[in-house]
Design an enzyme around this catalytic site. Structure first.
Site, PDB file in Angstrom:
ATOM      1  N   GLY A 293       0.815  -1.206   0.000  1.00 29.11           N
ATOM      2  CA  GLY A 293       0.000   0.000   0.000  1.00 29.11           C
ATOM      3  C   GLY A 293       0.849   1.256   0.000  1.00 29.11           C
ATOM      4  CB  SER A 294       0.237   4.555   1.550  1.00 34.59           C
ATOM      5  OG  SER A 294      -1.045   4.716   0.987  1.00 34.59           O
ATOM      6  CB  THR A 295       4.582   1.372   3.389  1.00 32.16           C
ATOM      7  OG1 THR A 295       4.194   0.131   2.793  1.00 32.16           O
ATOM      8  CG2 THR A 295       3.792   1.584   4.676  1.00 32.16           C
ATOM      9  CB  SER A 348      -1.188   8.947   1.990  1.00 35.80           C
ATOM     10  OG  SER A 348      -0.891   7.615   1.647  1.00 35.80           O
TER      11      SER A 348
END
Length: 571
Positions: A293-295, A348
């Site tokens: 995901g956003s990481t 994000s």
């Protein structure tokens, strides 16, 4: 000639001679056989004698200890005994057998079954019993019942270190974790001796040493027991507080690549594995794969910075928070017509990350993600380390290239993700990980320029400020940089609408990074599921405690950070 004389039958002389010859031949065969066995083929009688009185005893090697980086024991071997029998030699009545079964803690029927096969010369009655139990069995004075020394593994850390240390089996050989990975070093080599026993099983003569034993060597791990305990406690509390299915955490010293803490929940007690399940034994940090995901967004931004296509202040058109590919629409939680690259990370933005990803060459993106360790298992020397999934760039469609920019369409482990973040902590160097203490700094592989790594680090610091997605990651006394992640969980070939994997990965202190800590919670269901809400607080607790324990100098005021207003990251 009288009538009596007439009744006698005279036998031929040759028949008497035949009987005499047969008797002489029989005695000759017996004498020859005896001479052969005693003078020529002596092994036969020797084997028969040895079977009754001689025994080869295995002298177990003491398994090496497993220590943490400060010398604290994480696994030690304690002496125990195993009770065994020669079924054909056992002389015990019913009452004695019932008493023996009670001492050994086994059903009388099971004991009877083991002793019923008199063709066997050896059968274990009970392995690894306490020495006092073996003494009580010996006091019964039963013929044919014996014991010999063994070792049993004890784990002082219990469930706190279970997934790293693993455990040994009944034969004291490694079955999981470090115990399995370093079996050759820890196990040593057992020795053996030949002895003579009397009819009661007592050793009356030590004949010879057949093989010299060699004790196992101690192994010092990179783990810090205090940081490990802190990490496990914080993770367990977060799993319970958020009603999560599971959780995982890893803390890395970026100078050496040493893993200082590795925790999983649920865990198990390796000292008592009677009710052990597969879910408990899984080392989720290393074996479980998930979409980041956003990481992953910092890596998309880093590659774009490295190629010179953008800068931290470059404006990215985000189309009022939506972007459509045929039937697939990418959306942001906080719509905006345009965001700077720094704001793309801080807020994000999926749309912003997708537009940046589409501006990059597919081959360059794939190559960079491979160079930071995605798609290949981390070389931890640990069994079961997963490689993850990163499809070849030649198969990517535009929508897949876009979604990859914010961490969808690939999978990785938490260990891989944490290691990749060392690139931002080490000014562009990817550090190899180790679970064994090295005691010094290590050279990494250069995958980014120092300027790019520092620029991303500065943007990640903005991502934990008020108004961004991760302010709950901030701590008192040290500057923190990091990224939240919230991804729908894959299920039945698609995405479950109400199941999430929530994560946070960060580093500190920003001025001179020392640690990278990554946290993941599986299916939080207590009302909050965003990484900034459920994973970032765990990061903050562990990071602050670890920096304090390591004596890392402060680079921020010693005042509690205000929580501020969190922005929810897009999923």
């Amino acid at each position: 000639m009288t009538s009596a004389a007439q009744g006698l039958v005279r036998l031929p002389v040759w028949r008497a001679r035949v009987v005499l010859i047969c008797l002489v031949a029989g005695f000759a065969v017996l004498a020859g056989r005896g001479l052969y066995l005693q003078a020529v083929h002596t092994e036969f009688l020797q084997e028969k004698g040895d079977a009754r009185y001689s025994r080869v005893l295995e002298i177990p090697a003491t398994r090496g200890r497993i220590l943490d980086r400060n010398g604290e024991a994480l696994a030690v071997s304690t002496p125990v005994k195993s009770v065994w029998a020669i079924p054909g030699d056992v002389e015990a009545n019913g009452a004695q057998r019932r008493k023996l079964a009670a001492l050994l803690g086994i059903p009388p029927a099971e004991l009877q079954k083991k002793l019923s096969d008199t063709s066997k010369d050896f059968v274990y009655l009970k392995r690894q019993v306490p020495p006092e139990t073996a003494s009580a069995v010996h006091a019964l004075g039963l013929k044919g019942i014996h014991d010999h020394p063994e070792y049993r593994r004890y784990y002082p850390g219990g469930e706190v270190t279970a997934h790293v240390i693993g455990f040994t089996g009944v034969d004291d050989t490694g079955q999981e974790g470090i115990e399995l990975a370093h079996q050759a070093t820890l196990g040593g080599k057992a020795g053996s001796r030949r002895v003579i026993r009397d009819r009661l099983g007592h050793i009356v003569e030590d004949v010879e040493s057949i093989r010299s034993g060699q004790d196992g060597a101690d192994l010092t791990l990179s783990l810090d027991s205090k940081i490990q305990s802190l990490a496990y406690g914080a993770l367990k509390a977060a799993v319970e507080r958020n009603h999560a299915k599971a959780g995982a955490l890893i803390a890395i010293d970026v100078r050496s690549g040493e893993v200082l803490a590795l925790a999983n929940v649920p865990s198990y007690n390796p000292n008592n594995r009677a009710r052990l399940t597969g879910a408990q034994i899984r080392n989720r940090v290393i074996t479980d794969l998930f979409e980041p995901g956003s990481t992953l967004k910092p890596f998309t931004v880093a590659l774009a910075l490295e190629t010179g296509k953008i800068g931290p202040s470059t404006m990215v058109q985000t189309g009022a928070g939506s972007m459509t590919f045929a039937q697939y629409t990418i959306r942001d939680v906080h719509p905006a017509p345009a965001l700077s690259v720094t704001q793309v990370l801080a807020r994000s933005s999926n749309v912003g990350s997708a537009r940046i990803a589409l501006a990059l060459p597919r081959e360059a993106t794939w190559d960079f993600l491979r160079r930071v360790g995605f798609g290949t298992p981390p070389e931890l020397g640990f069994p079961g380390a997963a490689a993850g999934r990163l499809r070849d760039y030649k198969t990517w469609k535009p929508v897949e290239q876009a979604t990859l920019g914010y961490g969808m369409g690939m999978s990785l482990s938490l260990a891989q993700l944490a290691r990749a973040y060392t690139v931002f902590a080490r000014d562009g160097e990817l550090v190899p990980l180790t679970l064994v203490k090295t005691g010094g700094s290590v050279n990494g592989e250069k995958v980014l320029s120092a300027e790019t790594a520092r620029a991303v680090r500065a943007m990640l610091e903005q991502a934990v400020q008020p108004g961004a997605t991760g302010p709950r990651a901030r701590i008192m006394g040290w500057r923190v940089a990091g990224k939240t992640g919230t991804a729908h969980k894959q299920e039945n070939g698609g995405y479950a609408p109400d199941k999430y994997l929530s994560s946070f990965v960060g580093l500190a202190p920003v001025s001179a990074p020392r640690l990278v800590v990554a946290v993941m919670l599986d299916e939080p269901s207590a009302g909050q599921h965003y990484g900034g809400m459920v994973a970032a607080p765990v990061f903050a607790q562990v990071m602050q405690g670890a920096l304090r324990l390591l004596g890392v100098p402060h680079d921020a005021p010693l005042v509690p950070p205000g929580e501020g207003d969190e922005a929810k990251e897009s999923t």
